[in-house]
Enzyme design. Structure first.
Site, PDB file in Angstrom:
ATOM      1  N   LYS A  39       2.115  -3.677   6.078  1.00 26.38           N
ATOM      2  CA  LYS A  39       1.779  -4.507   7.217  1.00 26.38           C
ATOM      3  C   LYS A  39       2.664  -5.751   7.285  1.00 26.38           C
ATOM      4  CE  LYS A  39      -3.088  -3.270   6.524  1.00 26.38           C
ATOM      5  NZ  LYS A  39      -4.362  -3.794   5.992  1.00 26.38           N
ATOM      6  N   GLY A  40       3.268  -6.092   6.143  1.00 30.17           N
ATOM      7  CA  GLY A  40       3.939  -7.391   5.989  1.00 30.17           C
ATOM      8  C   GLY A  40       5.031  -7.691   7.003  1.00 30.17           C
ATOM      9  N   GLU A  95      11.663  -4.287   6.934  1.00 26.56           N
ATOM     10  CA  GLU A  95      10.813  -4.571   5.764  1.00 26.56           C
ATOM     11  C   GLU A  95      10.531  -6.061   5.652  1.00 26.56           C
ATOM     12  OE1 GLU A  95       8.982  -3.593   3.476  1.00 26.56           O
ATOM     13  OE2 GLU A  95       9.585  -1.677   2.594  1.00 26.56           O
ATOM     14  N   ASP A  99      11.927  -5.683  -3.155  1.00 21.42           N
ATOM     15  CA  ASP A  99      11.757  -6.292  -4.474  1.00 21.42           C
ATOM     16  C   ASP A  99      12.443  -5.371  -5.487  1.00 21.42           C
ATOM     17  OD1 ASP A  99      10.754  -7.758  -6.591  1.00 21.42           O
ATOM     18  OD2 ASP A  99       8.679  -7.209  -6.304  1.00 21.42           O
ATOM     19  N   PHE A 147       7.750 -15.523  -5.713  1.00 20.53           N
ATOM     20  CA  PHE A 147       6.686 -14.908  -4.922  1.00 20.53           C
ATOM     21  C   PHE A 147       6.379 -15.800  -3.724  1.00 20.53           C
ATOM     22  CE2 PHE A 147       2.585 -13.457  -3.546  1.00 20.53           C
ATOM     23  CZ  PHE A 147       2.708 -12.073  -3.671  1.00 20.53           C
ATOM     24  N   ASP A 154       1.751 -11.478   2.170  1.00 18.25           N
ATOM     25  CA  ASP A 154       0.382 -11.727   1.719  1.00 18.25           C
ATOM     26  C   ASP A 154       0.265 -11.778   0.206  1.00 18.25           C
ATOM     27  OD1 ASP A 154       0.906  -8.853   1.418  1.00 18.25           O
ATOM     28  OD2 ASP A 154      -1.213  -8.716   0.890  1.00 18.25           O
ATOM     29  N   ARG A 160      -1.213 -14.161   5.379  1.00 20.27           N
ATOM     30  CA  ARG A 160      -0.171 -13.622   6.251  1.00 20.27           C
ATOM     31  C   ARG A 160       0.075 -14.499   7.464  1.00 20.27           C
ATOM     32  NH1 ARG A 160       0.773  -8.312   4.739  1.00 20.27           N
ATOM     33  NH2 ARG A 160      -1.019  -7.129   4.028  1.00 20.27           N
TER      34      ARG A 160
END
Ligand code: IMP
Ligand code: MG
Length: 196
Positions: A39-40, A95, A99, A147, A154, A160
């Site tokens: 969902k990001g 995307e 990572d 991070f 999220d 988000r």
């Protein structure tokens, strides 16, 4: 010590998204399909398509790790597939974060078998130093190894909808208390670098 640090402000993000959209607009030779990985990347996609100077289709995919397979196995399952056929189309996977690259590598192998004319990656955040497998990233917004939350990104489904990209300074503390950053919703937005 505060919990977060401003990584990029809304304005800085918008400026970078505009540059990426200009690059994509000049690279494509026909109407591309932008495939957002849920969902990001949804917020990024929404801004990106509005800065394109060409027509584009959008579609969505959702993938999840197999339960028990482990975060780093690269064994993932398509939970929701895209609806459009990609054969002979210019496909750009959108995307939020690349990572280790394992999720993306799986996705690319799968999409390759469907015979797209071109298959490119556009990621908001690239964590190059953490890469285990190396999918080639054509368009990358920002580089970091930290991070981040906000602007679609999220932590356990939270944060988000914070408008800026924030660096989480103490991740173990957030792991221990996932609601720790809720107070950010009632705070004044962070000042822009260089702003009075
Ligand atoms: P990987 O490239 O297979 O390791 O998976 C990357 C995925 O992990 C991303 O699509 C995100 O969902 C998540 N992720 C990695 N880093 C971050 C971060 O800094 N913030 C939020 N999600 C992240
Ligand atoms: Mg993702």
């Amino acid at each position: 010590m505060s919990d977060t640090e401003l990584f990029r402000s809304q304005d800085q993000i918008q400026a970078r998204v505009k540059q990426l959209a200009q690059q994509i607009s000049s690279d494509v030779t026909e109407r591309p399909i932008l495939v957002a990985v849920l969902k990001g990347s949804v917020i990024f996609l929404a801004d990106l398509i509005r800065e394109l100077s060409v027509e584009a289709d959008i579609d969505f995919m959702s993938i999840s790790s197999y339960p028990g397979a482990g975060q780093r196995s690269g064994v993932v399952r398509i939970v929701k597939d895209m609806e459009m056929p990609v054969e002979d189309r210019e496909v750009i996977v959108v995307e939020d974060v690349v990572d280790t690259g394992l999720t993306l590598a799986f996705l690319l192998r799968n999409l390759e078998t469907r015979g797209p004319r071109t298959l490119r990656i556009c990621t908001l955040i690239n964590k190059g130093v953490r890469r285990i497998v190396e999918p080639f990233i054509h368009y990358s917004g920002f580089e970091t190894s930290e991070f981040l939350v906000g602007y679609g990104l999220d932590f356990k489904g939270r944060y988000r909808n914070l408008p800026d990209l924030l660096t989480v300074k103490d991740l173990p503390r957030l792991v221990a208390d996932p609601r720790r950053l809720e107070y950010l919703y009632s705070e004044e937005p962070a000042a822009q670098p260089g702003e009075k």
